[in-house]
Design a protein around this motif. Sequence first.
Motif, PDB file in Angstrom:
ATOM      1  N   ILE A   1      -8.131   6.287  -2.960  1.00 32.61           N
ATOM      2  CA  ILE A   1      -8.680   7.565  -2.491  1.00 32.61           C
ATOM      3  C   ILE A   1      -9.606   8.162  -3.540  1.00 32.61           C
ATOM      4  CG2 ILE A   1      -8.062   9.967  -1.998  1.00 32.61           C
ATOM      5  CD1 ILE A   1      -5.634   8.952  -0.513  1.00 32.61           C
ATOM      6  N   VAL A   2      -9.192   8.141  -4.804  1.00 37.21           N
ATOM      7  CA  VAL A   2     -10.011   8.722  -5.872  1.00 37.21           C
ATOM      8  C   VAL A   2     -11.311   7.940  -6.035  1.00 37.21           C
ATOM      9  CG1 VAL A   2     -10.107   9.152  -8.346  1.00 37.21           C
ATOM     10  CG2 VAL A   2      -8.039   9.707  -7.067  1.00 37.21           C
ATOM     11  N   ILE A   3     -11.247   6.626  -5.997  1.00 36.94           N
ATOM     12  CA  ILE A   3     -12.471   5.831  -6.128  1.00 36.94           C
ATOM     13  C   ILE A   3     -13.391   6.075  -4.938  1.00 36.94           C
ATOM     14  CG2 ILE A   3     -13.381   3.482  -6.287  1.00 36.94           C
ATOM     15  CD1 ILE A   3     -10.873   2.664  -7.727  1.00 36.94           C
ATOM     16  N   GLY A   4     -12.810   6.239  -3.747  1.00 36.77           N
ATOM     17  CA  GLY A   4     -13.636   6.549  -2.573  1.00 36.77           C
ATOM     18  C   GLY A   4     -14.321   7.897  -2.697  1.00 36.77           C
ATOM     19  N   PHE A   5     -13.614   8.898  -3.206  1.00 36.68           N
ATOM     20  CA  PHE A   5     -14.232  10.206  -3.441  1.00 36.68           C
ATOM     21  C   PHE A   5     -15.358  10.101  -4.463  1.00 36.68           C
ATOM     22  CE2 PHE A   5     -10.536  12.473  -1.535  1.00 36.68           C
ATOM     23  CZ  PHE A   5     -11.259  13.360  -0.760  1.00 36.68           C
ATOM     24  N   LEU A   6     -15.166   9.294  -5.486  1.00 38.03           N
ATOM     25  CA  LEU A   6     -16.206   9.138  -6.496  1.00 38.03           C
ATOM     26  C   LEU A   6     -17.472   8.555  -5.895  1.00 38.03           C
ATOM     27  CD1 LEU A   6     -17.230   9.053  -9.439  1.00 38.03           C
ATOM     28  CD2 LEU A   6     -16.159   6.805  -9.636  1.00 38.03           C
ATOM     29  N   ARG A   7     -17.321   7.527  -5.070  1.00 36.49           N
ATOM     30  CA  ARG A   7     -18.505   6.920  -4.460  1.00 36.49           C
ATOM     31  C   ARG A   7     -19.230   7.900  -3.547  1.00 36.49           C
ATOM     32  NH1 ARG A   7     -18.062   1.473  -0.879  1.00 36.49           N
ATOM     33  NH2 ARG A   7     -17.198   2.955   0.631  1.00 36.49           N
ATOM     34  N   ASN A   8     -18.473   8.695  -2.794  1.00 40.59           N
ATOM     35  CA  ASN A   8     -19.117   9.684  -1.932  1.00 40.59           C
ATOM     36  C   ASN A   8     -19.786  10.785  -2.747  1.00 40.59           C
ATOM     37  OD1 ASN A   8     -18.279   8.353   0.394  1.00 40.59           O
ATOM     38  ND2 ASN A   8     -16.359   9.480   0.501  1.00 40.59           N
ATOM     39  N   ALA A   9     -19.167  11.175  -3.868  1.00 39.78           N
ATOM     40  CA  ALA A   9     -19.763  12.217  -4.701  1.00 39.78           C
ATOM     41  C   ALA A   9     -21.065  11.745  -5.338  1.00 39.78           C
ATOM     42  CB  ALA A   9     -18.776  12.655  -5.780  1.00 39.78           C
TER      43      ALA A   9
ATOM     44  N   PHE B   1      -1.360   2.321  -5.103  1.00 45.23           N
ATOM     45  CA  PHE B   1      -2.635   1.935  -4.489  1.00 45.23           C
ATOM     46  C   PHE B   1      -3.272   3.104  -3.735  1.00 45.23           C
ATOM     47  CE2 PHE B   1      -5.169   0.162  -1.039  1.00 45.23           C
ATOM     48  CZ  PHE B   1      -5.968  -0.758  -1.709  1.00 45.23           C
ATOM     49  N   ILE B   2      -2.463   3.919  -3.063  1.00 42.90           N
ATOM     50  CA  ILE B   2      -3.004   4.995  -2.222  1.00 42.90           C
ATOM     51  C   ILE B   2      -3.856   5.945  -3.050  1.00 42.90           C
ATOM     52  CG2 ILE B   2      -2.415   6.907  -0.687  1.00 42.90           C
ATOM     53  CD1 ILE B   2       0.192   5.515  -0.076  1.00 42.90           C
ATOM     54  N   ARG B   3      -3.286   6.462  -4.124  1.00 43.75           N
ATOM     55  CA  ARG B   3      -4.010   7.438  -4.940  1.00 43.75           C
ATOM     56  C   ARG B   3      -5.266   6.830  -5.554  1.00 43.75           C
ATOM     57  NH1 ARG B   3      -0.780  10.291  -9.776  1.00 43.75           N
ATOM     58  NH2 ARG B   3       0.714  10.431  -8.037  1.00 43.75           N
ATOM     59  N   ILE B   4      -5.167   5.601  -6.019  1.00 42.37           N
ATOM     60  CA  ILE B   4      -6.304   4.974  -6.708  1.00 42.37           C
ATOM     61  C   ILE B   4      -7.467   4.773  -5.761  1.00 42.37           C
ATOM     62  CG2 ILE B   4      -7.057   2.893  -7.915  1.00 42.37           C
ATOM     63  CD1 ILE B   4      -4.200   2.639  -8.983  1.00 42.37           C
TER      64      ILE B   4
ATOM     65  N   ILE C   1       0.824  -1.206   0.000  1.00 39.58           N
ATOM     66  CA  ILE C   1       0.000   0.000   0.000  1.00 39.58           C
ATOM     67  C   ILE C   1       0.860   1.257   0.000  1.00 39.58           C
ATOM     68  CG2 ILE C   1      -1.603   1.347   1.419  1.00 39.58           C
ATOM     69  CD1 ILE C   1      -2.869  -1.286   2.283  1.00 39.58           C
ATOM     70  N   MET C   2       1.912   1.265   0.799  1.00 42.38           N
ATOM     71  CA  MET C   2       2.676   2.491   1.037  1.00 42.38           C
ATOM     72  C   MET C   2       3.736   2.788  -0.020  1.00 42.38           C
ATOM     73  SD  MET C   2       1.284   3.865   3.536  1.00 42.38           S
ATOM     74  CE  MET C   2       0.141   3.468   4.852  1.00 42.38           C
ATOM     75  N   THR C   3       4.056   1.862  -0.884  1.00 43.89           N
ATOM     76  CA  THR C   3       5.128   2.097  -1.862  1.00 43.89           C
ATOM     77  C   THR C   3       4.651   1.944  -3.300  1.00 43.89           C
ATOM     78  OG1 THR C   3       5.819  -0.226  -1.736  1.00 43.89           O
ATOM     79  CG2 THR C   3       6.889   1.315  -0.227  1.00 43.89           C
ATOM     80  N   THR C   4       3.348   1.895  -3.520  1.00 42.07           N
ATOM     81  CA  THR C   4       2.820   1.717  -4.871  1.00 42.07           C
ATOM     82  C   THR C   4       1.744   2.761  -5.143  1.00 42.07           C
ATOM     83  OG1 THR C   4       1.153   0.107  -4.125  1.00 42.07           O
ATOM     84  CG2 THR C   4       3.296  -0.763  -4.798  1.00 42.07           C
TER      85      THR C   4
ATOM     86  N   VAL D   1     -15.221  -4.622  -4.094  1.00 39.82           N
ATOM     87  CA  VAL D   1     -15.027  -4.303  -5.511  1.00 39.82           C
ATOM     88  C   VAL D   1     -14.043  -3.153  -5.669  1.00 39.82           C
ATOM     89  CG1 VAL D   1     -16.175  -3.508  -7.606  1.00 39.82           C
ATOM     90  CG2 VAL D   1     -17.308  -5.167  -6.119  1.00 39.82           C
ATOM     91  N   MET D   2     -14.152  -2.137  -4.818  1.00 36.23           N
ATOM     92  CA  MET D   2     -13.252  -0.993  -4.894  1.00 36.23           C
ATOM     93  C   MET D   2     -11.805  -1.416  -4.638  1.00 36.23           C
ATOM     94  SD  MET D   2     -15.492   1.895  -2.879  1.00 36.23           S
ATOM     95  CE  MET D   2     -14.030   2.898  -2.680  1.00 36.23           C
ATOM     96  N   ILE D   3     -11.592  -2.211  -3.594  1.00 38.99           N
ATOM     97  CA  ILE D   3     -10.233  -2.643  -3.261  1.00 38.99           C
ATOM     98  C   ILE D   3      -9.678  -3.551  -4.352  1.00 38.99           C
ATOM     99  CG2 ILE D   3      -8.872  -3.970  -1.606  1.00 38.99           C
ATOM    100  CD1 ILE D   3     -10.743  -2.954   0.574  1.00 38.99           C
ATOM    101  N   SER D   4     -10.512  -4.438  -4.891  1.00 36.87           N
ATOM    102  CA  SER D   4     -10.052  -5.329  -5.957  1.00 36.87           C
ATOM    103  C   SER D   4      -9.668  -4.531  -7.200  1.00 36.87           C
ATOM    104  CB  SER D   4     -11.137  -6.347  -6.294  1.00 36.87           C
ATOM    105  OG  SER D   4     -11.466  -7.140  -5.173  1.00 36.87           O
ATOM    106  N   LEU D   5     -10.491  -3.547  -7.572  1.00 42.58           N
ATOM    107  CA  LEU D   5     -10.170  -2.710  -8.723  1.00 42.58           C
ATOM    108  C   LEU D   5      -8.875  -1.939  -8.492  1.00 42.58           C
ATOM    109  CD1 LEU D   5     -10.872  -1.430 -11.446  1.00 42.58           C
ATOM    110  CD2 LEU D   5     -12.316   0.214 -10.225  1.00 42.58           C
ATOM    111  N   ALA D   6      -8.720  -1.389  -7.292  1.00 44.55           N
ATOM    112  CA  ALA D   6      -7.496  -0.647  -6.983  1.00 44.55           C
ATOM    113  C   ALA D   6      -6.269  -1.559  -7.022  1.00 44.55           C
ATOM    114  CB  ALA D   6      -7.624   0.014  -5.609  1.00 44.55           C
ATOM    115  N   LEU D   7      -6.417  -2.792  -6.561  1.00 42.00           N
ATOM    116  CA  LEU D   7      -5.298  -3.732  -6.576  1.00 42.00           C
ATOM    117  C   LEU D   7      -4.891  -4.090  -8.004  1.00 42.00           C
ATOM    118  CD1 LEU D   7      -6.089  -6.186  -3.641  1.00 42.00           C
ATOM    119  CD2 LEU D   7      -4.158  -4.616  -3.811  1.00 42.00           C
ATOM    120  N   PHE D   8      -5.873  -4.389  -8.854  1.00 41.53           N
ATOM    121  CA  PHE D   8      -5.541  -4.770 -10.227  1.00 41.53           C
ATOM    122  C   PHE D   8      -4.956  -3.589 -11.007  1.00 41.53           C
ATOM    123  CE2 PHE D   8      -8.336  -8.441  -9.432  1.00 41.53           C
ATOM    124  CZ  PHE D   8      -7.524  -9.438  -9.948  1.00 41.53           C
TER     125      PHE D   8
END
Length: 249
Positions: A74-82, A69-72, A64-67, A93-100
Motif C-alpha cells: 500500500i505504501v509503495i503504491g501511494f508513493l508511485r501515485n504521489a 505485505f499489506i502495509r508495504i 498476504i493477509m497474515t504478514t 517490481v513493486m510486488i517483488s520488492l514487497a515480497l522480499f
Amino acid sequence: MKRIVSAVSTLVILVLFMNNVEAAPFIPNINIGVGTSENPQDVAVTLQILGILTLVSLAPGILIMTTSFIRIIIVIGFLRNALATQNVPPNQVMISLALFLTFYLMSPYWSQANEQGIQPYLEGQISQEEAIDNVVTPMREFMFKQTREADLALFVNLSESERPETQDDVSTFTLIPAFVISELKTGFQLGFMIYVPFIVIDMIVASTLMSMGMMMLPPVMISMPFKILLFVMVDGWHLLIRSLIISFK
C-alpha cells in the motif's frame, strides 16, 4: 495437383498400415476411476491430500493477509501515485520488492515456526495438532503486535463471543480480519505522510503556471521532474524502506 494426390496416397497407406498392425501400442491408454475403500486409513490419507492441496491454493492469500505485505504494498503504491510516474516502477517490481521485504521482516517468526513446529513434527517428536499450534503461535504474536485494540474489539463484539481475558482466548479467525484492517489504516496513514510534500510541489507549480498565464499546460507534466528530483536528493527509497521496517518494530 500432384501434391494433393501424393498426400491422399500417403493417408491411405497409413490407414491400411494401422489396420494391419494388431499389437503395436502407439498411444498409451490412461484410465482414471473412483473406487471404494475398505480401509478407513485410506480415507484419512485422501482427506489429508485434499487439505494440503487446499492450503497450497490458498497460500498466496494466507501470505498476504497474515504478514507485513499489506502495509508495504500500500505504501509503495501511494508513493508511485504521489510521484505521478504512471507505471514506474512497474507492478512486477513493486510486488517483488514487497515480497522480499516481507521475507526479511517475517524471517524471525517463520524460523521460530519451523524450529518449534515443522521440524519436530517431521522428526516424529510432536503430534500434528501440536505442530499446527506451534506454527500458528509466532504468526499470532506478530499479528497481535500490529493489531489495534479497537479493531480487535470490533470483531470480538461482532462474533458475539465472550470477552477474552488473554490473547490465547482470541480466535485466530477473529484476529486475522482485525489485523488486516489495522494494516490498511496504518498503510493509509503512511501514504498520507508521503503525499504531503509532493502535493506542496504540485500547488507551487500550478500557482506559478497560472501566474504566467500558462493555463493550458498540465501542471503534472512540469511538477513530475521536480518531484523525482526531490525524491532522489533526499534518498527517498532509503528513507521509505527504513521507515517501513521501523514501523513494524
